[in-house]
Write a protein that holds these residues in place. Structure first.
Motif, PDB file in Angstrom:
ATOM      1  N   VAL B  74       0.920  -1.177  -0.058  1.00  0.00           N
ATOM      2  CA  VAL B  74       0.018   0.042   0.219  1.00  0.00           C
ATOM      3  C   VAL B  74       0.714   1.293  -0.090  1.00  0.00           C
ATOM      4  O   VAL B  74       0.838   2.231  -0.795  1.00  0.00           O
ATOM      5  N   ALA B  75       1.905   1.206   0.810  1.00  0.00           N
ATOM      6  CA  ALA B  75       2.897   2.528   0.902  1.00  0.00           C
ATOM      7  C   ALA B  75       3.517   2.631  -0.472  1.00  0.00           C
ATOM      8  O   ALA B  75       3.625   3.792  -0.816  1.00  0.00           O
ATOM      9  N   VAL B  76       3.864   1.693  -0.958  1.00  0.00           N
ATOM     10  CA  VAL B  76       4.750   1.900  -2.289  1.00  0.00           C
ATOM     11  C   VAL B  76       3.854   2.226  -3.338  1.00  0.00           C
ATOM     12  O   VAL B  76       3.899   3.362  -4.268  1.00  0.00           O
ATOM     13  N   ILE B  77       2.515   1.736  -3.476  1.00  0.00           N
ATOM     14  CA  ILE B  77       1.667   2.380  -4.309  1.00  0.00           C
ATOM     15  C   ILE B  77       1.224   3.763  -4.150  1.00  0.00           C
ATOM     16  O   ILE B  77       1.096   4.776  -5.139  1.00  0.00           O
ATOM     17  N   PHE B  78       0.944   4.073  -2.892  1.00  0.00           N
ATOM     18  CA  PHE B  78       0.781   5.330  -2.454  1.00  0.00           C
ATOM     19  C   PHE B  78       1.695   6.398  -2.714  1.00  0.00           C
ATOM     20  O   PHE B  78       1.581   7.416  -3.619  1.00  0.00           O
ATOM     21  N   ILE B  79       2.999   6.203  -2.553  1.00  0.00           N
ATOM     22  CA  ILE B  79       4.063   6.971  -3.010  1.00  0.00           C
ATOM     23  C   ILE B  79       4.313   7.225  -4.351  1.00  0.00           C
ATOM     24  O   ILE B  79       4.531   8.195  -4.861  1.00  0.00           O
ATOM     25  N   LYS B  80       4.026   5.999  -5.206  1.00  0.00           N
ATOM     26  CA  LYS B  80       4.014   6.284  -6.613  1.00  0.00           C
ATOM     27  C   LYS B  80       2.966   6.927  -7.149  1.00  0.00           C
ATOM     28  O   LYS B  80       3.114   7.901  -7.980  1.00  0.00           O
TER      29      LYS B  80
END
Lengths: 456, 225
Positions: B74-80
């Motif tokens: 979730v964090a990686v998708i959010f940052i992307k």
């Protein structure tokens, strides 16, 4: 670099003495800004009493500070048990969510610091203000030098030379040490600010939440860009924001040592920029409302000590600087609905600008509205909201009092609002995220997520 | 019997929470443990509880790992999403975040990587210092740090194409500790403490100065004392 290391140690010891329960990260990240602030105060004191100083005198002064803070630390604070405990690091709260956001924050801070240290000082306000004064301090060993006492230069620099001297004194240390530029100080302030914000926020919310909101604070676009400018806005905002977070820790944990730390940070805030006075007023109001029922004004009095540097500078600048500048303020109170509407409209445009502050304001409004019942029924976070709103409203309305005779108040790209107001918001926009992290539902949500990530 | 009594006592004492009693009980318990060769029946409880506890521990540990990987995803998708390029569309929510990551930071880091050995002057020129910085460096190189410089009037400097040199603060920043004066527009009155004239287009050539053999558009003229 030895001088800066000694200054850092001074700050480290002072934080250790004030907040004896502080952890190693609080001391590490607060060490430099507090050490620098105290050093600049001492340099000012030296200039006022003895006159000019040399690099050797600066070393001696810092060593004296070190001896005093060190002596107090070892005689009154140090114990073997506490010292051993200090280095027992607890990573049990770290999880992959935290690591993901920590990674991107670390990359961003590294990136902006690399940019900062590579390029020389180019921003107009620094070249024609703080860093020019810093060069003169470094060369002449005094704040009251050929730049500050030259009428033409003071006029040429505008109000920049009128600000309290923390930034020029700090920058002058880099010039004294023959650094290529003074921008290493911006990196010291910026890295300390980001680290201390995260560490202090974990005192009042869990690490998962603190890391998430620190990420949002770091990516405020305009503020991030200032991580590579030798200006006063980042140091002043850093001191202000950390003061407010320390006040919140005091309020929530009933730990008076954080009130004392907030008082010190606020005094350094007011030693950097005059317009941060509204944060001081906001905090005083919040403490006053808190203690009004008990009629106990002890805490107001403790915090009031932070205004001393502001008063000292007001007197010193009036006495010493050949200020022939026309005041930018209207000298009487007035009501002009057209001006007020225009001002509020422009301030709203700036505050909601996605290129300047991203979605900070939108998120804040959503969270605030979601908590409207909690705020009025359960007084959710009224303490923080009092600080935030009273200081932000005060800061905004002071621009109403600025004269627009020359059209400079509303001028696009460089006018008082477009240039000055937007930078002053660096103090308030991060507080939106502090509020979000403390708001009831968000806090509950993050507590749930954090529990799941730590305990499964 | 005696050992049972001591056990009961120790339980009562624990409930009371009295430190003294706790100490006594602990001492008695230690004595009892050393006297009895067979450990107390607690061991039976432990042997039954351990697998259940382990199971729960394993379960929660698996849950923890599972939630952590979900959170990381979730964090990686959010940052992307936050830093997704938006081609300067001011209506996109992340236009500012895109600017800071993909334009400002990326552009500057690339510039630094490609030009790691730039001099300070070259860095100023790369940041838009222009002709002003170029000439301020020339003036600095051609004068001593204790010189007092006399500049042409501002209108003349503007006419030549300078923008920033016309500001005394800007010029002083690059030339400090040299002192800077500007000539009045109407008449040239050289200040008594001036040591050199910054000359453009023969400005100051008629003053009490050492005139060079070859005249150029830009010159530093030494004032005769």
């Amino acid at each position: 670099m030895l001088l800066f290391f000694l200054i850092f140690i001074v700050g480290f010891l002072v934080v250790s003495c004030i907040v004896q329960s502080s952890n190693i990260f609080e001391r590490l990240f607060l060490g430099m800004p507090i050490g620098l602030g105290l050093t600049t105060m001492l340099l000012f004191l030296y200039n006022s009493i003895f006159g000019s100083y040399s690099l050797t005198s600066v070393f001696i002064m810092v060593i004296l500070l070190l001896l005093v803070s060190g002596a107090y630390f070892f005689l009154r604070v140090y114990s073997k048990e506490r010292f051993q405990k200090l280095f027992k690091l607890d990573f049990s709260q770290v999880n992959l969510w935290v690591l993901a956001f920590l990674g991107i924050v670390a990359y961003l801070v590294w990136g902006i610091s690399t940019k900062n240290l590579f390029f020389p000082v180019t921003s107009t306000d620094a070249v024609m203000g703080y860093d020019l004064l810093a060069k003169a301090i470094a060369n002449e060993g005094t704040l009251f030098n050929s730049v500050l006492l030259d009428e033409d230069l003071v006029k040429g620099c505008g109000p920049r030379l009128m600000y309290p001297p923390l930034a020029p004194y700090s920058f002058s240390l880099a010039h004294m040490l023959d650094f290529e530029s003074s921008k290493i100080l911006t990196t010291f302030f910026y890295v300390s600010y980001v680290g201390a914000f995260l560490v202090l926020l974990t005192k009042i919310s869990n690490l998962t939440s603190a890391m998430f909101f620190t990420f949002f604070v770091v990516i405020i676009p305009e503020m991030f860009a200032h991580g590579s400018f030798a200006l006063t806005n980042i140091p002043a905002s850093a001191y202000a924001i950390l003061s407010v977070v320390c006040i919140l820790i005091w309020h929530q944990k009933k730990d008076v040592s954080y009130l004392v730390l907030a008082t010190l940070l606020s005094s350094l805030m007011l030693w950097t920029r005059n317009d941060t006075i509204f944060v001081f007023v906001g905090i005083q109001l919040a403490i006053l409302f808190l203690m009004l029922r008990k009629k106990n004004f002890k805490y107001n009095l403790i915090y009031a000590a932070s205004i001393l540097p502001f008063i000292v500078w007001a007197i010193a600048s009036k006495m010493m600087i050949p200020k022939e500048l026309d005041s930018i303020f209207v000298d009487h109170l007035f009501y002009d609905s057209e001006k007020l509407n225009k001002l509020l409209d422009r301030c709203y445009t700036i505050l909601t600008s996605k290129t300047l502050y991203g979605i900070s304001f939108n998120l804040f409004i959503v969270v605030l509205l979601a908590h409207i019942v909690a705020i009025f029924k359960r007084k959710d976070n009224w303490f923080l909201l009092t600080i935030l709103f009273s200081s932000l409203i005060g800061y905004t309305l002071i621009f109403y009092q600025i004269s627009d005779e020359n059209g400079f108040l509303f001028a696009a790209n460089g006018g008082w609002l477009d240039s000055g107001y937007k930078r002053g918001l660096f103090t308030y926009v991060p507080l939106f995220f502090v509020y979000m992290s403390q708001s009831e539902y968000v806090k509950k949500g993050f507590d749930f997520i954090h529990r799941k990530l730590i305990k499964g | 019997m005696a050992s049972k009594k001591t056990n009961k006592n120790s339980k009562k004492n624990r409930q009371k929470g009295s430190q003294k009693n706790q100490k006594q009980t602990n001492q008695k318990a230690v004595k009892k443990e050393t006297n009895d060769k067979v450990p107390p029946p607690q061991k039976k409880k432990e042997s039954k509880a351990t697998p259940a506890k382990e199971k729960t521990a394993n379960g929660s540990s698996m849950n923890r790992i599972f939630f952590n990987f979900i959170a990381l995803f979730v964090a990686v998708i959010f940052i992307k999403i936050i830093f997704q390029p938006v081609d300067n569309d001011p209506d996109k929510f992340n236009v500012g975040y895109d600017w800071l990551m993909n334009k400002m930071l990326k552009g500057n880091l690339e510039l630094i990587e490609q030009n790691p050995d730039l001099s300070t002057k070259e860095k100023y020129l790369a940041k838009g210092g222009g002709v002003d910085v170029d000439y301020l460096y020339k003036i600095k190189d051609a004068t001593d740090s204790n010189d007092v410089l006399f500049f042409p009037p501002r209108y003349l400097l503007k006419k030549i194409g300078f923008k920033k040199i016309v500001s005394i603060a800007y010029a002083t920043y690059f030339l400090y500790p040299r002192k800077v004066y500007y000539s009045d527009s109407a008449s040239i009155v050289v200040p008594p403490d001036a040591t050199k004239i910054v000359s453009f287009n023969d400005f100051g050539i008629d003053q009490n100065v050492e005139v060079p053999e070859v005249r150029e558009q830009f010159m530093i003229l030494k004032i005769k004392k």
